[in-house]
Every structure is written in structure tokens, then in C-alpha cells.
Design an enzyme around this catalytic site. Structure first.
Site, PDB file in Angstrom:
ATOM      1  N   TYR A 195       8.221 -11.432   6.705  1.00 13.85           N
ATOM      2  CA  TYR A 195       6.794 -11.573   6.391  1.00 13.85           C
ATOM      3  C   TYR A 195       6.255 -12.905   6.920  1.00 13.85           C
ATOM      4  CZ  TYR A 195       7.848  -7.692   3.259  1.00 13.85           C
ATOM      5  OH  TYR A 195       8.268  -6.484   2.739  1.00 13.85           O
TER       6      TYR A 195
ATOM      7  N   HIS B 268      16.693  -4.747   4.862  1.00 17.80           N
ATOM      8  CA  HIS B 268      15.274  -4.480   5.092  1.00 17.80           C
ATOM      9  C   HIS B 268      15.028  -3.414   6.172  1.00 17.80           C
ATOM     10  CE1 HIS B 268      11.083  -6.626   5.488  1.00 17.80           C
ATOM     11  NE2 HIS B 268      10.967  -5.336   5.225  1.00 17.80           N
TER      12      HIS B 268
HETATM   13  P1  NAD Z   1      -0.438  -2.395  -1.275  1.00 17.94           P
HETATM   14  O1  NAD Z   1      -0.315  -0.995  -0.850  1.00 17.94           O
HETATM   15  O2  NAD Z   1      -0.680  -2.626  -2.684  1.00 17.94           O
HETATM   16  O3  NAD Z   1      -1.556  -3.001  -0.324  1.00 17.94           O
HETATM   17  C1  NAD Z   1      -1.914  -4.327  -0.333  1.00 17.94           C
HETATM   18  C2  NAD Z   1      -3.346  -4.437   0.192  1.00 17.94           C
HETATM   19  O4  NAD Z   1      -4.224  -4.145  -0.871  1.00 17.94           O
HETATM   20  C3  NAD Z   1      -3.644  -5.851   0.630  1.00 17.94           C
HETATM   21  O5  NAD Z   1      -4.575  -5.807   1.689  1.00 17.94           O
HETATM   22  C4  NAD Z   1      -4.284  -6.459  -0.604  1.00 17.94           C
HETATM   23  O6  NAD Z   1      -5.123  -7.539  -0.307  1.00 17.94           O
HETATM   24  C5  NAD Z   1      -5.044  -5.284  -1.135  1.00 17.94           C
HETATM   25  N1  NAD Z   1      -5.288  -5.345  -2.585  1.00 17.94           N
HETATM   26  C6  NAD Z   1      -4.398  -5.577  -3.581  1.00 17.94           C
HETATM   27  N2  NAD Z   1      -5.024  -5.557  -4.780  1.00 17.94           N
HETATM   28  C7  NAD Z   1      -6.325  -5.312  -4.519  1.00 17.94           C
HETATM   29  C8  NAD Z   1      -7.496  -5.169  -5.343  1.00 17.94           C
HETATM   30  N3  NAD Z   1      -7.460  -5.288  -6.674  1.00 17.94           N
HETATM   31  N4  NAD Z   1      -8.668  -4.925  -4.725  1.00 17.94           N
HETATM   32  C9  NAD Z   1      -8.745  -4.814  -3.390  1.00 17.94           C
HETATM   33  N5  NAD Z   1      -7.690  -4.933  -2.555  1.00 17.94           N
HETATM   34  C10 NAD Z   1      -6.501  -5.176  -3.130  1.00 17.94           C
HETATM   35  O7  NAD Z   1       0.876  -3.198  -1.102  1.00 17.94           O
HETATM   36  P2  NAD Z   1       1.624  -3.892   0.114  1.00 17.94           P
HETATM   37  O8  NAD Z   1       1.096  -5.263   0.260  1.00 17.94           O
HETATM   38  O9  NAD Z   1       1.708  -2.989   1.278  1.00 17.94           O
HETATM   39  O10 NAD Z   1       3.058  -3.935  -0.521  1.00 17.94           O
HETATM   40  C11 NAD Z   1       3.329  -4.715  -1.649  1.00 17.94           C
HETATM   41  C12 NAD Z   1       4.624  -5.452  -1.448  1.00 17.94           C
HETATM   42  O11 NAD Z   1       5.696  -4.513  -1.408  1.00 17.94           O
HETATM   43  C13 NAD Z   1       4.756  -6.262  -0.162  1.00 17.94           C
HETATM   44  O12 NAD Z   1       4.166  -7.519  -0.295  1.00 17.94           O
HETATM   45  C14 NAD Z   1       6.242  -6.335  -0.017  1.00 17.94           C
HETATM   46  O13 NAD Z   1       6.735  -7.341  -0.881  1.00 17.94           O
HETATM   47  C15 NAD Z   1       6.697  -4.969  -0.544  1.00 17.94           C
HETATM   48  N6  NAD Z   1       6.910  -4.000   0.575  1.00 17.94           N
HETATM   49  C16 NAD Z   1       8.151  -3.886   1.073  1.00 17.94           C
HETATM   50  C17 NAD Z   1       8.396  -3.013   2.138  1.00 17.94           C
HETATM   51  C18 NAD Z   1       9.780  -2.904   2.679  1.00 17.94           C
HETATM   52  O14 NAD Z   1      10.701  -3.485   2.161  1.00 17.94           O
HETATM   53  N7  NAD Z   1       9.989  -2.160   3.740  1.00 17.94           N
HETATM   54  C19 NAD Z   1       7.349  -2.280   2.686  1.00 17.94           C
HETATM   55  C20 NAD Z   1       6.091  -2.396   2.132  1.00 17.94           C
HETATM   56  C21 NAD Z   1       5.877  -3.262   1.060  1.00 17.94           C
END
Ligand code: NAD
Length: 309
Positions: free
Chosen positions: A56, A120
């Protein structure tokens, strides 16, 4: 905030947890001060499980997180990071690289142990290498006391069962497979529960598809999924509820999923997210929105090597 046991690890994790990818400016530019404030807000809200990766922001997220955690007692949170992915197309699951990677993460995160170390996005590598080389190397690292538990992450669901049937793991992290538009993780839950694995679901907003702002340009979803999610967002807005609220409440309502990772670098959004977990899901709106999303339900996109999808 509800807390649930993360499978056989015994860790009592918050149902809503903090995904640190945003600290690496993955969605948009985030300053170090904003990132640090967001981490402190998440912990103050009771989110006790934090997930990050060297990938990240190409180590930026881990570095910012480390600076934030310096000011927090170590037993106030559980920390998960990853090995094996170092760039959009840069993967290395070899024993030597992952051993070094854990040490590099410990230094950036400024801690003496990691609670959960995860391989990962293993679908980009050889699953057999993960079984024969990566996981044994991580078990050695665990014996040295640097990590407590071991997990695997990725998009295609078949990778989890393939590995868990052949090697010992403590937890899996699935993403974009338990949200309003895709609930296919449900099919794997009986197996995961039988094995008593920790079940971490990430991206309840489908990496931005289920937001009023919409998905970022790099999002891998094809046009039909993007369009259906955008229509659902407009529908929710017309009904006076943000789609983020419905999506988050839906994802958190399933107690079989131990924790749901949501990412945001905006403390106000984190506060909203935590508050939404305490309010009831609008079942009528849910039915209507799921009808809008039905044409794309459980539709996903390929990830990694074709044989792993
Ligand atoms: P997500 O689907 O929740 O999307 C995040 C997006 O939504 C961001 O743009 C954020 O700013 C927005 N958001 C969050 N809360 C909001 C709100 N209340 N109002 C408006 N927008 C909002 O999640 P994500 O970031 O895709 O994933 C979460 C975490 O999961 C990542 O940070 C990571 O740690 C983990 N992850 C891991 C993998 C992997 O291991 N392959 C893949 C995806 C995610």
C-alpha cells in the site's frame, strides 16, 4: 462496537476494523498528519484490528501507520500486515524474501511483533509455492516470536480452500466478496467455520463502487457492475440514505464474518461508519437496492493467474 473471536486465534476483534491502504494514498493523496489522525480516531472509536501491507503506497502506508502507533499502547490494537506483494505486478513469495519482508515491516511499523502476517494476493503466485515455501518460512518466523498468526489473502474464493486443505493457516482475508453486489463468500463460510479459521472480509464498499463518489479510475470492475452500483447509489440518495450506510450495515450484519475492514483516511467518515454499525438496517431499502443490483449479483473480475480463478 461489537467484538467477535477471530476463529481459532482467540483474538477478540471489532466487527468493524480499519484498513490502512488509504494511508498509502491509494484512493487519493493523504498527508502524514491526516493519516496519523485517522489511525488515532479509528482506535478511539473501538476499531481494534488494523490491516496494512508493504504494497500500500509502496511502503508509505506502513510507515505512516508506524508513526501513528508509536503513541498508542501496544495492547490497544491487533496489527495485521502482509508479505509477497510489493507492487502492481511485483510478487515474491520465496522464503528468503518473505523472511526479510517481515523484518522490514517490523521496522516500518515500529513494533516488536505482528499479530497476523498474511500472504498477499496469492492468486498472482504459485499456490503450491505458498504451501511448500512461503508458509513454512512464516512458521519459522512465528517461532522467533515476530508474528503470532498466519493468514492468506486474495480475490478468487477457490484459493482459500485449496490452501487450507493442504496447509495450516489461521485466517483468511477475502475482499469484495461480501457486499451488496457480491455475497459469494457465503458459499465458503461452512468450510471456513468447520476449519475454525478467522474470517476477515474487506472492501464492504466494493473498493469504492458502493459510494456516492463512485469507484476510482483503477477499479477493475467491468462497466455493467460500475453502472449498476452507480444506479443503486442514486436510488439510495433519492431515498435519503447514503449507499455507504446501507452497504456497511449489510456487510456487518452477518455474525459469521468476524471482522469487516473498511478503509478511509477521513476521520469524519470513520465516525459515520462506526455510528452506522449501531443503527438498524433499512430492510425495505435493502430489498429495493438488491433488486437494482440483481443483474450483476456475484459477478466479479479475474485476478492473478488464470488457473487460480
Ligand atoms: P472499501 O470497499 O470500504 O472502500 C474504501 C473506499 O470507500 C475509500 O475510497 C474510502 O474513502 C471510502 N469510504 C469509506 N467510508 C466512507 C464513508 N463513510 N463515506 C464515503 N466514502 C467512504 O474498502 P477498501 O479500502 O477497498 O478495503 C479496506 C481495507 O481492506 C484495505 O485498506 C485493506 O487493508 C484491506 N484489503 C485487503 C485486500 C487484500 O489483502 N488483497 C484487498 C482489499 C482490501
Amino acid at each position: 462496537m461489537q467484538y467477535r473471536l477471530l476463529g481459532k486465534t482467540g483474538l477478540k476483534v471489532s466487527a468493524l476494523s480499519f484498513g490502512g491502504s488509504s494511508l498509502g494514498s491509494v484512493f487519493h493523496e493523504v498527508t502524514e498528519a491526516e493519516g496519523i489522525h485517522t489511525v488515532h480516531t479509528a482506535i478511539d472509536l473501538g476499531l481494534n484490528f488494523i490491516d496494512v501491507s508493504p504494497y500500500y503506497g509502496l511502503t508509505k502506508a506502513e510507515t505512516v501507520l508506524g508513526k501513528a502507533l508509536r503513541e498508542v499502547p501496544r495492547d490497544n490494537y491487533y496489527l495485521a500486515t502482509k508479505v509477497g506483494r510489493y507492487g502492481d505486478a511485483e510478487f515474491d513469495f520465496s522464503a528468503g524474501r518473505v523472511r526479510a519482508s517481515v523484518d522490514e515491516s517490523l521496522a516500518r511499523l515500529q513494533v516488536d511483533h505482528i499479530d497476523l502476517i498474511q500472504c498477499h494476493d496469492i492468486e498472482f503466485g504459485s499456490l503450491d509455492q505458498v504451501i511448500q515455501e512461503t508458509l513454512p518460512a512464516l512458521r519459522e518466523v512465528r517461532q522467533q516470536g515476530k508474528v503470532r498468526f498466519i493468514g492468506i489473502t486474495g480475490l478468487p474464493l477457490r484459493i482459500f480452500q485449496y490452501i487450507a486443505e493442504r496447509a495450516e493457516v489461521d485466517a483468511i482475508l477475502s475482499y469484495c466478496r461480501y457486499s451488496l453486489n457480491d455475497t459469494s463468500l457465503e458459499t465458503l463460510l461452512p468450510f471456513l467455520q468447520q476449519e475454525n479459521l478467522g474470517i476477515i472480509s474487506a472492501s464492504p464498499l466494493s473498493m469504492g463502487l458502493l459510494t456516492e463518489r463512485g469507484a476510482p479510475a483503477w477499479h477493475p470492475a467491468p462497466t455493467d457492475i460500475r453502472t449498476a452500483c452507480a444506479m443503486a447509489a442514486i436510488y439510495c440518495r433519492a431515498r435519503g440514505i447514503a449507499i455507504e450506510q446501507l452497504a456497511l450495515q449489510f456487510a456487518l450484519a452477518n455474525p459469521a464474518i468476524h471482522t469487516t475492514l473498511v478503509g478511509s483516511a477521513n476521520p469524519e467518515n470513520l465516525k459515520k461508519n462506526a455510528a452506522w454499525t449501531e443503527t438498524p438496517l433499512d430492510m425495505d431499502l435493502l430489498t429495493e437496492v438488491r433488486a437494482i443490483l440483481k443483474p450483476v449479483l456475484n459477478k466479479t473480475w479475474p485476478s492473478g493467474r488464470p488457473e487460480n480463478n
